[in-house]
Design a protein around this motif. Structure first.
Motif, mmCIF file in Angstrom:
data_model
loop_
_atom_site.group_PDB
_atom_site.id
_atom_site.type_symbol
_atom_site.label_atom_id
_atom_site.label_comp_id
_atom_site.label_asym_id
_atom_site.label_seq_id
_atom_site.Cartn_x
_atom_site.Cartn_y
_atom_site.Cartn_z
ATOM 1 N N ARG A 583 0.853 -1.207 0.000
ATOM 2 C CA ARG A 583 0.000 0.000 0.000
ATOM 3 C C ARG A 583 0.880 1.246 0.000
ATOM 4 N N ASP A 584 1.941 1.245 0.802
ATOM 5 C CA ASP A 584 2.862 2.394 0.857
ATOM 6 C C ASP A 584 3.484 2.642 -0.515
ATOM 7 N N ALA A 585 3.786 1.567 -1.211
ATOM 8 C CA ALA A 585 4.376 1.713 -2.541
ATOM 9 C C ALA A 585 3.410 2.471 -3.444
ATOM 10 N N LEU A 586 2.158 2.058 -3.399
ATOM 11 C CA LEU A 586 1.169 2.702 -4.260
ATOM 12 C C LEU A 586 0.978 4.171 -3.861
ATOM 13 N N ASP A 587 1.235 4.472 -2.591
ATOM 14 C CA ASP A 587 1.149 5.865 -2.125
ATOM 15 C C ASP A 587 2.482 6.605 -2.304
ATOM 16 N N GLU A 588 3.424 5.983 -2.941
ATOM 17 C CA GLU A 588 4.745 6.584 -3.190
ATOM 18 C C GLU A 588 5.452 6.978 -1.901
ATOM 19 N N LEU A 589 5.348 6.108 -0.919
ATOM 20 C CA LEU A 589 5.996 6.390 0.356
ATOM 21 C C LEU A 589 7.253 5.541 0.508
ATOM 22 N N GLY A 590 8.368 6.206 0.821
ATOM 23 C CA GLY A 590 9.615 5.473 1.037
ATOM 24 C C GLY A 590 9.700 4.954 2.464
ATOM 25 N N LEU A 591 10.571 3.981 2.656
ATOM 26 C CA LEU A 591 10.746 3.385 3.977
ATOM 27 C C LEU A 591 12.242 3.305 4.257
ATOM 28 N N GLU A 592 12.644 3.795 5.434
ATOM 29 C CA GLU A 592 14.085 3.819 5.724
ATOM 30 C C GLU A 592 14.645 2.427 6.013
ATOM 31 N N ASP A 593 15.950 2.346 5.954
ATOM 32 C CA ASP A 593 16.655 1.106 6.247
ATOM 33 C C ASP A 593 16.615 0.844 7.757
ATOM 34 N N CYS A 594 16.122 -0.321 8.146
ATOM 35 C CA CYS A 594 15.922 -0.587 9.568
ATOM 36 C C CYS A 594 17.211 -0.912 10.312
ATOM 37 N N ARG A 595 18.337 -0.963 9.583
ATOM 38 C CA ARG A 595 19.597 -1.177 10.287
ATOM 39 C C ARG A 595 19.892 -0.007 11.224
ATOM 40 N N TRP A 596 19.470 1.171 10.794
ATOM 41 C CA TRP A 596 19.858 2.366 11.540
ATOM 42 C C TRP A 596 18.655 3.183 12.016
ATOM 43 N N THR A 597 17.481 2.592 11.903
ATOM 44 C CA THR A 597 16.267 3.244 12.397
ATOM 45 C C THR A 597 15.495 2.212 13.205
ATOM 46 N N PRO A 598 14.450 2.646 13.874
ATOM 47 C CA PRO A 598 13.665 1.651 14.620
ATOM 48 C C PRO A 598 13.105 0.560 13.713
ATOM 49 N N CYS A 599 12.913 -0.577 14.318
ATOM 50 C CA CYS A 599 12.424 -1.755 13.610
ATOM 51 C C CYS A 599 10.971 -1.582 13.187
ATOM 52 N N TYR A 600 10.641 -2.101 11.997
ATOM 53 C CA TYR A 600 9.242 -2.068 11.536
ATOM 54 C C TYR A 600 8.517 -3.361 11.861
ATOM 55 N N ASP A 601 9.219 -4.249 12.523
ATOM 56 C CA ASP A 601 8.671 -5.560 12.809
ATOM 57 C C ASP A 601 8.189 -6.287 11.562
ATOM 58 N N CYS A 602 9.081 -6.391 10.602
ATOM 59 C CA CYS A 602 8.723 -7.162 9.405
ATOM 60 C C CYS A 602 8.655 -8.642 9.750
ATOM 61 N N GLY A 603 9.338 -9.021 10.839
ATOM 62 C CA GLY A 603 9.270 -10.408 11.286
ATOM 63 C C GLY A 603 10.570 -11.174 11.143
ATOM 64 N N ALA A 604 11.474 -10.678 10.295
ATOM 65 C CA ALA A 604 12.686 -11.444 9.992
ATOM 66 C C ALA A 604 13.585 -11.629 11.205
ATOM 67 N N CYS A 605 13.629 -10.624 12.090
ATOM 68 C CA CYS A 605 14.446 -10.788 13.302
ATOM 69 C C CYS A 605 13.561 -11.229 14.444
#
Ligand code: SF4
Lengths: 654, 250
Positions: A583-605
């Motif tokens: 949905r963010d993609a369709l809204d043209e919203l970027g997402l920062e790299d979670c290495r250096w920002t808070p986690c988005y809880d994508c689930g991988a870690c």
């Protein structure tokens, strides 16, 4: 010794490039086979030249051979001339190490890095003298296993394989070896194969397709569910938490004949959290796990000395993100000097810092430099979350030309979600501007633009997107051709949209595609990765013959509640995270790299209780791609940051 | 720039599975071998510096050899001319793949003509199969009695004809051979000396030009010779170029 060499040897003078079949590599092992030893034939289903450098296969080759209860040899798809010869002489698929027959191994395991090799997978199984369908195999037949990136949707090949390994294989091969050894020692008795498969299905990261029932609801998938209560409903990928514990390959194979990447390779990290939405590799290999810098340096200097290579590639996704990159590069070239050792960074970010690194390592050979902006407009790059600003690209290009490079290669995708003709033509505009920058330094400056059609992949936010049709991709490439025809210094290259379609068929298909793959194979469609062998017609015929609708499989947008063929597998990523990212993609919203920002809880870690392993808490210099740090041109990064909305789990139905 | 590099000439062999590598493959094998031995090889100037190695006559992929040669230019400032060549040969053999060994080496004068220019003939051991000894003997006798042995071949897209006869310096039938466990199969063994100037005759060309044409099985290059025009004396590329003392190279 059951070597087929005496039979093969007189045939080799009659085939092209016979050195493909001799083994003899430096680093080759001569494993012992025996009753208590599980033998693996690690096979790459494409030519030796392409398969030999595959690092995944080489890592497992060493790990299995280090085990007292394991023996591993290697095989590659014989080229068509060799296949004709060995079929005529009734010689089966063989290993290159000791030239043993494929059918003599307990396990034949394939690395699947590209969907178009699926027909070669079937061909190699057949060449080994093993029934191509897992359901027709006898207890004594080898087990057929697969691993590699394609196996995140193994459903199209589910009929042909006995087991699938999801994620990192380093630990999984040990678990599998132990179970298979017990079975082998007990005599592989009749009727026990099913029991072994059931046991295998309980190993973490191992998926046994035959243990699952597939139900359909009309054309749609209703679910893939375990046939037994003790078989897991969801298969989670395996993840090696600390790359430092796995310094493999220790003895990289040095081939005696030319291969695609004829150089030393050292993997510097695994995983990537840049979050490029089209990139399956980035999504499925999270989190980031760096190799300790001293270990990298040691692997480089020992590796160069041992192999005699004069080139080392540092491999990972977006290699300049490695926190120890500068030190490692300096160390690599310091011993011998840049005129004798060159360092290749196959995956580079687009910015001036990267050019600085490249300047460090290519002091002598400044011939070409490759960047992947992926899309031609900033709007489009926000959609795909490849947050390179025009200034970054021009800064990088200017700095490269001013430091002596004369050629630039730029990679782009077309057929991306929401792409307009303006976005497509932006590719040509970018290229022309790069040439203009180059001309101020050198009149012969040129830019090669390489355009590939986008194929949506499982476990990415674009997994719901309907791929562009072949004619639409042709039209877009036509636009670019017309637009660059008179642009001096711009050279356009493109990937065949017909091959893009075939890749689209296999990448998001379900088990109903098994007969289609078999059709293409039965009609001679091997080596589909090779343009001279690729057959568009066979794929279309195969689809039609099996009542599979191309439009439905490839070009249709999926909805949020649709059951996807890979929903019972997990790369750690929450489906609701991916949906929100879509949905963010369709809204043209970027997402920062979670290495250096808070986690988005994508689930991988979070799902596996592991975390990123990076040596530095600060982002690398110069990375503006969502790192929030910008050293290349100044100014703040125009990334729109989205506070993660709480997702109502009920609403996404997962 | 003045070139005072030191030249090292090496003889090596090639047998077994490794014989299926090409001439280019062998060049790459040597580049890696020399780097592993940390020999101070001289590099060419320019954009992509290459180690200065020069190989003799290419050996066809699949043929074996007792007599391959290679010239290496070494950086004079980092080369110890008194180094023990025997232990260097052992070290290099250790780095070469199974089936390849250094059998001899020597410093030669840096002005020594290249192997390509100076070698005049090669001795080949050729095993032919699917044929009896009498047929082979007839084919050989016919060829030797003939005034010419004309072959046509394609060169740069054009058909050219060549007479091989003057380059067939000798051709003898050794006799039938039995299969053994070293890879020899039953057939008939020939020994040939084939000229290399102005161009090297390939074994396959010769066999195809015979009447009836013969099928090769195992082919081994046994020697490469340099014949002195004046004295008609034959010597191998190492002794022919052997300088009185390493001092000649300095
Ligand atoms: S779980 Fe969090 S930190 Fe880990 S990869 Fe996903 S978003 Fe990044």
């Amino acid at each position: 010794m059951n070597s087929l060499w005496p039979q093969l040897e007189p045939l080799l003078p009659h085939v092209q490039k016979p050195a493909r079949y001799i083994g003899c590599e430096d680093g080759m092992q001569t494993p012992t086979h025996g009753p208590g030893i599980v033998s693996w034939l690690l096979t790459y289903p494409d030519t030796y030249e392409i398969g030999l450098p595959n690092q995944g296969l080489q890592i497992l080759y060493e790990i299995i051979n280090e085990r007292p209860d394991g023996a591993a040899e290697r095989s590659y798809a014989p080229w068509t001339d060799m296949e004709a010869v060995i079929r005529r002489e009734r010689i089966p698929l063989f290993s290159v190490d000791t030239h043993r027959a494929g059918g003599d191994f307990d396990i034949i395991a394939f690395n699947l890095s590209a969907e178009l090799t699926y027909t070669n997978l079937v061909n190699c199984i057949d060449l080994a003298g093993v029934p191509i369908h897992s359901s027709h195999r006898a207890d004594s037949d080898p087990l057929i296993g697969v691993g590699g990136h394609c196996t995140y949707n193994p459903e199209p090949i589910a009929d042909f394989v006995d087991f699938v390994v999801l994620g990192d294989g380093e630990e999984a091969v040990g678990d599998i070896t132990e179970l298979v050894r017990e079975w082998k020692v007990a005599g592989k008795n009749s009727g026990t194969r099913e029991g072994l498969l059931r046991e295998l299905s309980k190993l973490p990261g191992v998926y046994v397709p035959s243990m699952y029932e597939v139900e359909y609801d009309g054309a749609f998938l209703a679910g893939v569910t375990p046939r037994y209560a003790d078989v897991p409903a969801t298969i989670e990928k395996r993840t090696v938490a600390d790359l430092g514990e796995w310094p493999y390959p220790k003895n990289q194979l040095v081939p005696m004949t030319e291969v695609v990447h004829d150089r030393l390779s050292v993997e510097v990290f695994r995983g990537c959290t840049r979050g490029c939405r089209f990139c399956q590799a980035g999504m499925i290999t999270r989190p980031v796990r760096e190799r300790p810098a001293e270990q990298v340096s040691r692997m480089i200097s020992e590796g160069l000395q041992r192999t005699g290579y004069d080139e080392v590639a540092l491999t990972s996704l977006s290699t300049a993100d490695f926190s120890g990159i500068e030190g490692v590069v300096k160390h690599a070239v310091s011993d011998k000097g840049t005129d004798q050792i060159s360092v290749a960074l196959p995956s580079l970010r687009v910015d001036a810092f990267t050019v600085g690194i490249a300047a460090e390592i290519q002091r002598a050979r400044r011939t070409g430099l490759t960047f992947a902006p992926e899309a031609g407009s900033w709007r489009m790059r926000q959609v795909i979350n490849k947050l390179i600003r025009e200034e970054d690209l021009y800064g990088a290009v200017e700095s490269a030309f001013s430091q002596g490079w004369r050629r630039m290669k730029l990679y782009f995708l077309t057929g991306l979600p929401t792409e307009t003709d303006e976005d497509t033509l932006g590719i040509a505009e970018l290229a022309r501007n790069c040439v203009k920058l180059g001309k101020t330094h050198k009149s012969s400056a040129s830019v090669t633009v390489s355009v590939g059609g986008f194929v949506p992949k499982p476990f990415t936010p674009f997994q719901w997107f309907g791929q562009n049709t072949e004619s639409e991709l042709q039209r877009k490439i036509g636009l670019l051709r017309d637009d660059t025809r008179r642009s001096k210094g711009v050279q356009l290259k493109w990937h065949d949209p017909k091959a893009t379609l075939a890749e689209g068929i296999t990448s998001r298909g379900d088990r109903r595609l098994g007969p289609v793959i078999e059709y293409v194979w039965r009609n001679g469609g091997t080596f589909q990765e090779w343009s001279e062998h690729f057959s568009y017609e066979l794929w279309l015929e195969g689809m039609a013959a099996n009542d599979c609708d191309v439009d439905w499989y490839v070009h249709r947008h999926r909805t949020e509640d649709e059951v996807l063929p890979w929903d019972h597998l997990s790369a750690g990523l929450h489906k609701d995270f991916l949906w929100q990212d879509w949905r963010d993609a369709l809204d043209e919203l970027g997402l920062e790299d979670c290495r250096w920002t808070p986690c988005y809880d994508c689930g991988a870690c979070t799902g596996y209780g592991i975390e990123h392993r990076v040596a530095s808490a600060t982002p690398p210099a110069g990375g503006s791609q969502g790192t929030g740090v910008d050293l290349s041109t100044g100014g703040s990064v125009p990334v729109v940051l989205q506070p993660r909305p709480k997702i109502d789990a009920g609403a996404v139905g997962s | 720039m003045k070139n005072d590099n030191v030249k090292l000439r090496i003889r090596f062999d090639k047998h077994g599975k490794i014989r299926f590598t090409s001439h280019r493959d062998v060049a790459r094998i040597w580049e890696r071998t020399l780097r592993r031995a940390s020999l101070p090889v001289a590099y060419s100037e320019g954009f992509s510096p290459r180690p200065k190695l020069s190989f003799g006559l290419a050996l066809s992929t699949g043929h074996e050899s007792d007599a391959e040669y290679l010239d290496i230019e070494l950086d004079p400032d980092r080369t110890d001319l008194a180094m023990d060549l025997e232990s260097l040969a052992t070290e290099l053999s250790g780095h070469l793949p199974v089936g390849m060994h250094v059998t001899d080496m020597a410093f030669v004068d840096r002005r020594t003509p290249s192997l390509q220019e100076s070698v005049t003939s090669c001795i080949w051991q050729i095993d032919v199969i699917d044929v009896d000894a009498d047929t082979v003997a007839c084919a050989v006798a016919r060829a030797l009695a003939a005034e010419d042995l004309v072959v046509t071949r394609e060169r740069k897209g054009k058909q050219v004809t060549d007479d091989l006869r003057p380059l067939v310096l000798s051709l003898d039938v050794i006799g039938p051979i039995e299969a053994d466990d070293t890879g020899t199969v039953a057939g008939v063994r020939l020994l040939a000396e084939l000229g290399t100037q102005p161009r090297a005759v390939r074994v396959a060309e010769l066999l195809a030009a015979l009447d009836p044409p013969l099928t090769e099985r195992r082919v081994v290059r046994l020697h490469q010779w340099i014949t002195n025009d004046d004295t008609a004396e034959r010597s191998d590329p190492l002794s022919a170029a052997a300088s009185p003392a390493p001092a000649g190279a300095m």
